[in-house]
Design an enzyme around this catalytic site. Structure first.
Site, PDB file in Angstrom:
ATOM      1  CB  SER A 111      76.305  23.606 -51.656  1.00  0.00           C
ATOM      2  OG  SER A 111      76.673  22.718 -52.345  1.00  0.00           O
ATOM      3  CG  HIS A 112      76.436  20.708 -49.215  1.00  0.00           C
ATOM      4  ND1 HIS A 112      76.498  21.166 -49.935  1.00  0.00           N
ATOM      5  CD2 HIS A 112      76.503  20.405 -48.019  1.00  0.00           C
ATOM      6  CE1 HIS A 112      77.968  21.303 -49.179  1.00  0.00           C
ATOM      7  NE2 HIS A 112      77.872  20.567 -48.294  1.00  0.00           N
ATOM      8  CG  ASP A 276      73.806  19.881 -54.318  1.00  0.00           C
ATOM      9  OD1 ASP A 276      73.860  19.537 -55.195  1.00  0.00           O
ATOM     10  OD2 ASP A 276      74.794  20.464 -53.326  1.00  0.00           O
ATOM     11  CG  ASP A 278      74.249  24.373 -55.742  1.00  0.00           C
ATOM     12  OD1 ASP A 278      74.719  22.748 -55.424  1.00  0.00           O
ATOM     13  OD2 ASP A 278      75.675  24.588 -55.947  1.00  0.00           O
ATOM     14  CG  ASP A 280      77.537  21.504 -57.110  1.00  0.00           C
ATOM     15  OD1 ASP A 280      76.120  20.923 -55.779  1.00  0.00           O
ATOM     16  OD2 ASP A 280      77.697  22.312 -57.134  1.00  0.00           O
ATOM     17  NE  ARG A 281      78.187  18.553 -52.051  1.00  0.00           N
ATOM     18  CZ  ARG A 281      78.714  18.473 -50.153  1.00  0.00           C
ATOM     19  NH1 ARG A 281      77.858  17.807 -50.091  1.00  0.00           N
ATOM     20  NH2 ARG A 281      79.811  19.463 -50.845  1.00  0.00           N
ATOM     21  CE  LYS A 375      80.118  19.979 -55.647  1.00  0.00           C
ATOM     22  NZ  LYS A 375      81.295  20.528 -55.202  1.00  0.00           N
TER      23      LYS A 375
HETATM   24  C1  G1P Z   1      83.160  20.661 -49.471  1.00  0.00           C
HETATM   25  C2  G1P Z   1      83.941  19.639 -49.891  1.00  0.00           C
HETATM   26  C3  G1P Z   1      84.620  19.559 -51.174  1.00  0.00           C
HETATM   27  C4  G1P Z   1      83.508  20.583 -52.326  1.00  0.00           C
HETATM   28  C5  G1P Z   1      82.800  21.886 -51.673  1.00  0.00           C
HETATM   29  C6  G1P Z   1      81.735  22.556 -52.500  1.00  0.00           C
HETATM   30  O1  G1P Z   1      84.356  21.721 -48.665  1.00  0.00           O
HETATM   31  O2  G1P Z   1      84.749  18.832 -48.924  1.00  0.00           O
HETATM   32  O3  G1P Z   1      85.347  18.946 -51.849  1.00  0.00           O
HETATM   33  O4  G1P Z   1      84.003  20.934 -53.127  1.00  0.00           O
HETATM   34  O5  G1P Z   1      82.294  21.538 -50.342  1.00  0.00           O
HETATM   35  O6  G1P Z   1      81.286  21.564 -52.574  1.00  0.00           O
HETATM   36  P1  G1P Z   1      84.491  21.755 -47.461  1.00  0.00           P
HETATM   37  O7  G1P Z   1      83.286  22.511 -46.931  1.00  0.00           O
HETATM   38  O8  G1P Z   1      84.932  19.988 -47.688  1.00  0.00           O
HETATM   39  O9  G1P Z   1      86.043  22.523 -47.652  1.00  0.00           O
HETATM   40 ZN    ZN Z   2      76.409  21.647 -54.445  1.00  0.00          ZN
END
Ligand code: G1P
Ligand code: ZN
Length: 542
Positions: A111-112, A276, A278, A280-281, A375
Site C-alpha cells: 500500500s502506502h 497511494d 496501490d 486505493d487511498r 477502497k
Molecule cells: C491503516 C489504516 C486503516 C487502513 C489500513 C490499510 O491500518 O489505519 O484505516 O484500512 O491502513 O490501508 P493500521 O496501520 O492503522 O492498522
Molecule cells: Zn493502499
C-alpha cells in the site's frame, strides 16, 4: 511439478491488510512460497478455480508474480488473470474478480509503505466477492502457514508478462490482461462523464492528480486525460517506479508535497488529488484548502444523489470507528443507517454484500462504495469531480456550506512511528487497566463519560471482533481513540485520533490542531504517551 520440503516461518500472520514485511524478509528462500501455498491450501481444491493476480509495481513485484504463476500452475488453478507487466491497482483487482466471476485474487502491495530493496513488500488475498479476505479466512491462511511442510511449484521458465494474450501452461490458462480497460469501463458506468468533460473544457477548471510514482499513473492518464479530456500533464508522477521515486506513496499533506505546493492559495488551481502505492487511498484538495478524509466522506454522502451510481439514493453508509462522526450527521439527516466498524476495509465487505450500505470510508484516506469491495482512490476523485461539475462550486465553498448545515467535526490523527514494541504494549496494558477508573475524571476541563476497548459484532454473520482500539468519550461529545497499527513493519506505530464537534457558525474556521488542543494534552495526561514512548511529539500529523 516439484514438491519442495519447507519449514514454517512463525511470523506469517496477516495484519490489518494482508502480510507486510521488508523485501529482505520476502526474499528469504521459501518465505513467499510458504505463504502462497498456505493460500492455495486454504482455498483448495484449486482445480477449475479462477484467480486474479497483480500488484502495485513495487520492487520485487515481477519476481513474486513469476513465482506465484508457477505455484498456481503446480497447484492446478484453472485460470489466472494477470495484469499486464504485473500491474493492477487494488481496486482494479477487486473489479476484475467481480466482473469475471473469479474465485479470488492475490494483490502484491504494501500500500502506502515505501518500496525498494530495503523497504516493504506485501501480499493479500481477496475473496470471490472482491473483498479482502475476512477474519476467518485470514486466520485459516495464518494457521496453515504455521503448519506447512511442503509447497508445489512448476518447473518452467518465466512467463512474458508484457504481452497481452492467453496461453495454456500445464492445466492452467494464463491470461495477461489490460491493467486499466475493465476498471476504466466500470468508472464510466458510475459517473456523469459528460458533465466532467464539460468541466474540463476550456481553461477555467484546473486540476492536478499526483500518482506519486505509483500504480494509479496509468489509470489516471487513461481516465482523466484520454477519456475525460483533462490537459496532458494533469497527471504528475504518473509512471510507476519500483521505489516510487524514492518517496513515500502516501497521499497526505506531508508526503504528497509536490501536489500540495502546486495547490497553494493563489495558484489558480481548482482541484487536486493524490493516490497511494496501490491506488486505493485518496487525498483531495481545493486551492490552498485541505479536505479531511472524514469530511470528504460526509460530503460525498450528502451529495450522493448528484452521482448517477447513487441516483436511487443511499440506504446506508459506514465508517471505521476512529473516523469522525461527520458521516453520522449526514446519515441522520438523510434518515439512513450508519454503521461503525473496526479499522480495516475487510469489515465493510459483509455490509456491502448484504446491501445494507452503498458508501463507506476511513479517516486514513480511504473512501469507497459498492462498485467494488476495496477502497478506491480514483473512484473518490471522480466522485468529487462529478459533484463539482454539477454544483459548479469550489471544493472550499462546498465544505463551508456543508459545515454551516451540519456543523464541523474537527479531526486529527497523530502517529508515533517505530516505537519500541515492548514500551507501546506496556502503555496500552496500563491504559486498559485504568479504563474503568477513568470514567468521571476530568482532564483539561473535560470530563470522561465513557472509556472502553472497541468491539464489533458483524450484523450480517454475527462474527465478533475484540480489542479494536481504546475509546475515550468526553462530556462535550469529544473523543480520543488510541490503537496500535496493524500495517507497520518496524516496531510499533501508535495512532492517536482526536475529534470534537462545533456547530457555532462563528467557530467553524479554526485550525484543527488548535480546536483539538485540549484533547491532545488530555491524551498525553491520560495515557502517558510521552512518558512511555519517550517521544515529545508525533512523527506524522494528518
Ligand atoms: C491503516 C489504516 C486503516 C487502513 C489500513 C490499510 O491500518 O489505519 O484505516 O484500512 O491502513 O490501508 P493500521 O496501520 O492503522 O492498522
Ligand atoms: Zn493502499
Amino acid at each position: 511439478m516439484k514438491i519442495v520440503a519447507t519449514q514454517p516461518f512463525g511470523d506469517q500472520k496477516p495484519g490489518t491488510s494482508g502480510l507486510r514485511k521488508k523485501v529482505k524478509v520476502f526474499q528469504q528462500p521459501n518465505y513467499l512460497e510458504n505463504f502462497v501455498q498456505s493460500i492455495f491450501n486454504t482455498i483448495s481444491p484449486c482445480e477449475g478455480k479462477t484467480l486474479v493476480l497483480g500488484g502495485d509495481g513495487r520492487f520485487y513485484n515481477r519476481e513474486a508474480i513469476q513465482v506465484i504463476i508457477k505455484m498456481a500452475v503446480a497447484n492446478g488453478i484453472g485460470k489466472l488473470l494477470v495484469g499486464q507487466s504485473g500491474i493492477l491497482s487494488t481496486p482494479a483487482v477487486s473489479c476484475l474478480i467481480r466482473k469475471y466471476g473469479a474465485d479470488g485474487g492475490i494483490v502484491l502491495s504494501a500500500s502506502h509503505n515505501p518500496g525498494g530493496p530495503d523497504e516493504d513488500f506485501g501480499i493479500k488475498f481477496n475473496a470471490s466477492n472482491g473483498a479482502p479476505a475476512p477474519e476467518g479466512l485470514t486466520e485459516a491462511i495464518a494457521v496453515g502457514s504455521r503448519e506447512i511442510t511442503t509447497y508445489k511449484i512448476a518447473d518452467l521458465g518465466d512467463i512474458d508478462l508484457d504481452q497481452l494474450g492467453s496461453l495454456p501452461v500445464g492445466d492452467t490458462q494464463v491470461e495477461i490482461v489490460d491493467s486499466v480497460a475493465d476498471y476504466a469501463e466500470l468508472m464510466a458506468s458510475l459517473f456523469d462523464f459528460e458533465a466532467i468533460r464539460a468541466l474540463f473544457k476550456g481553461d477555467s477548471f484546473k486540476v492536478c492528480f499526483d500518482a506519486m510514482h505509483a500504480v494509479t499513473g496509468g489509470y489516471a492518464v487513461e481516465i482523466l486525460e484520454r477519456q475525460l479530456g483533462a490537459n496532458v500533464g494533469t497527471v504528475i508522477n504518473g509512471v510507476p517506479q519500483p521505489d516510487f521515486g524514492g518517496g513515500h506513496p502516501d497521499p497526505n499533506l506531508i508526503h504528497a508535497r509536490e501536489l500540495v505546493e502546486r495547490m497553494q492559495k493563489g495558484s489558480g488551481m481548482s482541484f487536486g488529488a493524490a493516490s497511494d502505492g496501490d491506488g486505493d487511498r485518496n487525498m483531495v484538495l481545493g486551492e490552498g484548502f485541505y479536505i479531511n478524509p472524514c469530511d470528504s466522506l460526509a460530503v460525498i454522502a450528502a451529495n450522493a444523489h448528484l452521482v448517477p451510481a447513487f441516483a436511487t439514493g443511499l440506504t446506508g453508509v459506514a465508517r471505521s470507528m476512529p473516523t469522525s462522526r461527520a458521516l453520522d450527521r449526514v446519515a441522520t439527516a438523510l434518515g439512513i443507517d450508519c454503521y461503525e466498524t473496526p479499522t480495516g476495509w475487510k469489515y465493510f465487505g459483509n455490509l456491502l454484500d448484504d446491501g445494507r450500505i452503498q458508501l463507506c470510508g476511513e479517516e486514513s484516506f480511504g473512501t469507497g462504495a459498492n462498485h467494488v469491495r476495496e477502497k478506491d482512490g480514483l473512484w473518490a476523485v471522480l466522485c468529487w469531480l462529478n459533484i463539482l461539475a454539477v454544483k459548479q462550486m469550489t471544493p472550499e465553498q462546498i465544505l463551508r456550506q456543508h459545515w454551516q448545515k451540519f456543523g464541523r467535526d474537527y479531526f486529527s490523527r497523530h502517529d508515533y512511528e517505530a516505537v519500541d514494541t515492548e514500551l507501546a504494549n506496556k502503555m496500552f496494558s496500563t491504559l486498559k487497566l485504568d479504563l474503568p477508573q477513568l470514567i468521571g475524571c476530568s482532564f483539561q476541563g473535560l470530563q470522561i463519560t465513557a472509556a472502553d476497548d472497541f468491539s464489533y459484532t458483524d450484523p450480517v454473520d454475527n462474527s465478533h471482533t475484540e480489542k479494536q482500539g481504546v475509546r475515550i468519550l468526553f462530556d462535550n461529545g469529544a473523543r480520543i481513540v488510541m490503537r496500535l497499527s496493524g500495517t507497520g513493519t518496524q516496531g510499533a506505530t501508535l495512532r492517536v485520533y482526536f475529534d470534537c464537534y462545533e456547530d457555532d457558525p462563528e467557530r467553524l474556521d479554526q485550525n484543527p490542531q488548535e480546536a483539538l488542543h485540549a484533547l491532545i494534552l488530555a491524551a498525553d495526561e491520560i495515557a502517558g504517551i510521552g512518558k512511555f514512548t519517550g517521544r515529545a511529539a508525533p512523527d506524522v500529523i494528518t
